[in-house]
Design a protein around this motif. Structure first.
Motif, PDB file in Angstrom:
ATOM      1  N   LYS A 121       0.594  -1.178  -0.012  1.00 38.35           N
ATOM      2  CA  LYS A 121       0.036  -0.052  -0.102  1.00 38.35           C
ATOM      3  C   LYS A 121       0.775   1.075   0.015  1.00 38.35           C
ATOM      4  O   LYS A 121       0.624   2.266  -0.611  1.00 38.35           O
ATOM      5  CB  LYS A 121      -1.138   0.062   1.222  1.00 38.35           C
ATOM      6  N   GLN A 122       1.985   1.254   0.780  1.00 30.96           N
ATOM      7  CA  GLN A 122       3.103   2.312   0.804  1.00 30.96           C
ATOM      8  C   GLN A 122       3.583   2.411  -0.612  1.00 30.96           C
ATOM      9  O   GLN A 122       3.695   3.826  -0.909  1.00 30.96           O
ATOM     10  CB  GLN A 122       3.796   2.271   1.893  1.00 30.96           C
ATOM     11  N   GLN A 123       3.706   1.633  -1.347  1.00 31.37           N
ATOM     12  CA  GLN A 123       4.125   1.691  -2.609  1.00 31.37           C
ATOM     13  C   GLN A 123       3.632   2.206  -3.452  1.00 31.37           C
ATOM     14  O   GLN A 123       3.941   3.071  -4.428  1.00 31.37           O
ATOM     15  CB  GLN A 123       4.867   0.218  -2.925  1.00 31.37           C
ATOM     16  N   MET A 124       2.192   1.868  -3.617  1.00 31.02           N
ATOM     17  CA  MET A 124       1.072   2.507  -4.344  1.00 31.02           C
ATOM     18  C   MET A 124       0.916   3.908  -4.259  1.00 31.02           C
ATOM     19  O   MET A 124       0.794   4.790  -5.064  1.00 31.02           O
ATOM     20  CB  MET A 124      -0.192   1.684  -4.364  1.00 31.02           C
ATOM     21  N   PHE A 125       0.899   4.157  -2.856  1.00 36.22           N
ATOM     22  CA  PHE A 125       0.688   5.551  -2.315  1.00 36.22           C
ATOM     23  C   PHE A 125       2.079   6.376  -2.525  1.00 36.22           C
ATOM     24  O   PHE A 125       1.723   7.674  -3.298  1.00 36.22           O
ATOM     25  CB  PHE A 125       0.904   5.537  -0.913  1.00 36.22           C
ATOM     26  N   ALA A 126       3.064   5.877  -2.818  1.00 33.97           N
ATOM     27  CA  ALA A 126       4.423   6.724  -3.103  1.00 33.97           C
ATOM     28  C   ALA A 126       4.312   6.978  -4.745  1.00 33.97           C
ATOM     29  O   ALA A 126       4.612   7.942  -5.338  1.00 33.97           O
ATOM     30  CB  ALA A 126       5.888   5.721  -3.115  1.00 33.97           C
ATOM     31  N   TRP A 127       3.725   5.890  -5.556  1.00 28.55           N
ATOM     32  CA  TRP A 127       3.791   6.209  -7.013  1.00 28.55           C
ATOM     33  C   TRP A 127       2.564   7.318  -7.274  1.00 28.55           C
ATOM     34  O   TRP A 127       2.839   8.047  -8.015  1.00 28.55           O
ATOM     35  CB  TRP A 127       3.175   4.863  -7.577  1.00 28.55           C
ATOM     36  N   GLU A 128       1.581   7.137  -6.732  1.00 31.49           N
ATOM     37  CA  GLU A 128       0.250   8.133  -6.839  1.00 31.49           C
ATOM     38  C   GLU A 128       0.879   9.628  -6.477  1.00 31.49           C
ATOM     39  O   GLU A 128       0.540  10.537  -7.025  1.00 31.49           O
ATOM     40  CB  GLU A 128      -0.784   7.608  -6.043  1.00 31.49           C
ATOM     41  N   ALA A 129       1.528   9.535  -5.313  1.00 32.33           N
ATOM     42  CA  ALA A 129       2.055  10.999  -4.894  1.00 32.33           C
ATOM     43  C   ALA A 129       3.119  11.657  -5.822  1.00 32.33           C
ATOM     44  O   ALA A 129       3.171  12.863  -6.010  1.00 32.33           O
ATOM     45  CB  ALA A 129       2.703  10.672  -3.382  1.00 32.33           C
ATOM     46  N   PHE A 130       4.135  10.668  -6.332  1.00 28.87           N
ATOM     47  CA  PHE A 130       4.907  11.099  -7.280  1.00 28.87           C
ATOM     48  C   PHE A 130       4.424  11.595  -8.480  1.00 28.87           C
ATOM     49  O   PHE A 130       4.837  12.761  -9.288  1.00 28.87           O
ATOM     50  CB  PHE A 130       5.982   9.987  -7.717  1.00 28.87           C
ATOM     51  N   GLU A 131       3.301  10.928  -9.167  1.00 27.37           N
ATOM     52  CA  GLU A 131       2.573  11.463 -10.123  1.00 27.37           C
ATOM     53  C   GLU A 131       1.834  12.891  -9.867  1.00 27.37           C
ATOM     54  O   GLU A 131       1.689  13.463 -10.964  1.00 27.37           O
ATOM     55  CB  GLU A 131       1.333  10.573 -10.718  1.00 27.37           C
ATOM     56  N   ARG A 132       1.588  13.014  -8.681  1.00 25.89           N
ATOM     57  CA  ARG A 132       1.033  14.216  -8.452  1.00 25.89           C
ATOM     58  C   ARG A 132       1.893  15.417  -7.919  1.00 25.89           C
ATOM     59  O   ARG A 132       1.369  16.505  -7.499  1.00 25.89           O
ATOM     60  CB  ARG A 132      -0.014  14.178  -7.284  1.00 25.89           C
ATOM     61  N   GLY A 133       3.308  15.239  -8.120  1.00 28.60           N
ATOM     62  CA  GLY A 133       4.111  16.077  -7.829  1.00 28.60           C
ATOM     63  C   GLY A 133       4.940  16.267  -6.623  1.00 28.60           C
ATOM     64  O   GLY A 133       5.716  17.107  -6.371  1.00 28.60           O
ATOM     65  N   THR A 134       4.837  15.009  -5.693  1.00 34.35           N
ATOM     66  CA  THR A 134       5.456  14.882  -4.565  1.00 34.35           C
ATOM     67  C   THR A 134       6.541  14.033  -4.610  1.00 34.35           C
ATOM     68  O   THR A 134       6.338  13.041  -4.824  1.00 34.35           O
ATOM     69  CB  THR A 134       4.233  14.378  -3.334  1.00 34.35           C
ATOM     70  N   ASP A 135       7.727  14.501  -4.511  1.00 33.44           N
ATOM     71  CA  ASP A 135       8.869  13.707  -4.622  1.00 33.44           C
ATOM     72  C   ASP A 135       9.404  12.873  -3.311  1.00 33.44           C
ATOM     73  O   ASP A 135       9.621  13.466  -2.141  1.00 33.44           O
ATOM     74  CB  ASP A 135      10.304  14.874  -4.769  1.00 33.44           C
ATOM     75  N   VAL A 136       8.845  11.600  -3.290  1.00 31.34           N
ATOM     76  CA  VAL A 136       8.727  10.868  -2.207  1.00 31.34           C
ATOM     77  C   VAL A 136       9.117   9.472  -2.772  1.00 31.34           C
ATOM     78  O   VAL A 136       8.851   9.163  -3.988  1.00 31.34           O
ATOM     79  CB  VAL A 136       7.530  10.868  -1.324  1.00 31.34           C
TER      80      VAL A 136
END
Length: 467
Positions: free
Chosen positions: A303-318
């Motif tokens: 779940k955290q990996q999916m959240f990281a991918w979605e956050a990176f697509e929205r401009g959050t560098d994580v």
């Protein structure tokens, strides 16, 4: 190295026909001519004979291989030359310059205030007609209103590129922008890393001075541990991927019918103790790779990996591996806000329409004092039957057996052939041998019973045969 005319096939055919002898066979190069040619090549390589010259009077290196010096037949070379190996002069196309390549969009400058003759009747631009207009069709076009005249677009000239120019992915690239975005940013990051490394080194030196130099044997107890390696240059402890004293997966159960082990990936997805699970606690040693993936923190990590991918697509560098702490905090904050938003939306709907009393009602089983769930319990209170996990059904037909078989085709394997597990039949769509034997024995017993009923005198004979 010697030059030979590499003529087109049609010319070669004509030459062969013209050199035909009386017997009808083409003339061949004599052995003496071939030896003279080889001697001349050796003399040129040794420097005792002058080198060949091209059409411009330049010497040709005699050490150049023949396949490089020889021009192809379509080049049309009749004399020694290396012009086919040089870059051919091509006319530079001025229309492929960067300024004209990059001109797109609307023209800069003032926009017309009156409708011009020959312009688009819908928007008023001079660069296209009404049928090619991409603006929203107006109720009354600019030809009649004379208002809101659209600006003109840049008209791209016909870029007559060559084969490589059409496929040049870097055509029109701004080098200054590339310099600013990539190289400058990289230099800044490297400078920040260097400063941070210097600060950490200074802090470690000050800390060692305060401790009085007692950290020399800090990792002395851990150096001899199995599966670890101590590097004296960097003073770090490196742990191997696997400790050699651990039992390998394929040694848990040596039964050939147990879980399959893949030596290439070192994986055993099923439980090797599945056949005798629960006996002597052996199933607690190893439960298979799939068991590890489906338990513990594997789901949370996914779940955290999916959240990281979605956050990176929205401009959050994580990143999960680079910044795990930052990702954990962001995920917790996101989950908290999401739950609060759901609760607020639920409360607003209940406040507007009501119905809180229905949500606080007890379960239906308690209200009606009955349920359709069938469960059997033992005298100790454990569940014997019922409450099993429902089987997942696919879109394919299941539990359908043909020709009196009790298993499906492919459930049996022996000597490179598939078969049925219920019987040793290896022929597809063949009748079950077990069922055939049962029917045959039943038929024989019935016949024997009829015979004995009609001929009682045969009973001693049948009993003697049975013995």
């Amino acid at each position: 190295m010697s030059f030979q005319v590499n003529a087109p096939p049609s010319v070669v055919t004509k030459l062969v026909k013209s050199e035909m002898s009386v017997e009808g066979e083409p003339k061949k190069q004599s052995r003496e001519d071939w030896k003279k040619m080889k001697e001349l090549e050796e003399m040129r390589k040794a420097g005792t004979a002058p080198a060949m010259q091209d059409e411009e009077g330049k010497d040709i290196n005699p050490h150049i291989p023949q396949y490089i010096m020889q021009a192809p037949w379509y080049f049309g070379a009749n004399a020694p030359t290396l012009r086919h190996q040089r870059q051919q002069g091509e006319v530079t196309n001025e229309s492929s310059m960067k300024e004209e390549w990059q001109k797109r969009g609307l023209k800069e400058g003032s926009v017309a205030t009156k409708f011009r003759k020959g312009a688009c009747e819908n928007c008023g631009a001079m660069t296209h007609k009404k049928k090619d207009c991409l603006e929203r069709p107006r109720k009354v076009g600019a030809k009649f209103t004379g208002e809101k005249i659209a600006p003109d677009e840049y008209i791209q000239v016909c870029l007559s590129h060559d084969y490589d120019g059409k496929r040049d992915r870097w055509n029109g690239t701004d080098l200054m922008e590339h310099q600013h975005k990539l190289i400058t940013e990289f230099d800044k990051i490297e400078e920040a890393k260097r400063v941070l490394k210097e600060q950490k080194l200074d802090e470690s030196i000050m800390h060692d001075k305060e401790d009085g130099g007692d950290n020399e044997d800090k990792y002395a107890e851990e150096m001899d541990m199995p599966g670890q390696k101590f590097e004296t240059k960097q003073r770090i402890t490196v742990r191997n991927l696997r400790i050699r004293e651990d039992t390998a997966k394929y040694l848990y159960n040596l039964d050939p019918n147990s879980a399959y082990y893949d030596p290439k990936t070192r994986s055993m997805r099923e439980n090797p103790y599945r056949m005798n699970a629960g006996s002597d606690g052996q199933d607690a040693l190893y439960g298979g790779d799939n068991f590890v993936r489906g338990t513990g923190d594997a789901h949370d990590m996914a779940k955290q990996q999916m959240f990281a991918w979605e956050a990176f697509e929205r401009g959050t560098d994580v990143h999960l591996q680079a910044d795990p702490t930052k990702l954990e905090l962001l995920h917790k904050e996101y989950s908290t806000r999401k739950e609060d938003y759901k609760q607020s939306a639920k409360d607003s709907i209940i406040d507007k329409y009501g119905g809180q009393e229905h949500l606080e009602a007890p379960p239906k089983q308690l209200l009606l004092a009955q349920t359709e769930d069938y469960v059997e319990y033992s005298r100790h209170g454990t569940v014997i039957k019922g409450m099993e996990r429902a089987k997942v059904k696919s879109r394919y037909e299941e539990d359908i057996y043909i020709n009196n078989h009790t298993s499906v085709w492919g459930s049996y394997w022996r000597d490179g052939q598939w078969g049925f597990r219920c019987c040793p039949a290896v022929i597809n769509e063949s009748p079950c041998l077990n069922g055939f034997l049962v029917v045959t024995l039943t038929f024989v017993s019935e016949c024997v019973g009829v015979i004995l009923a009609r001929r009682p005198m045969w009973l001693p004979v049948m009993s003697r045969c049975h013995q």
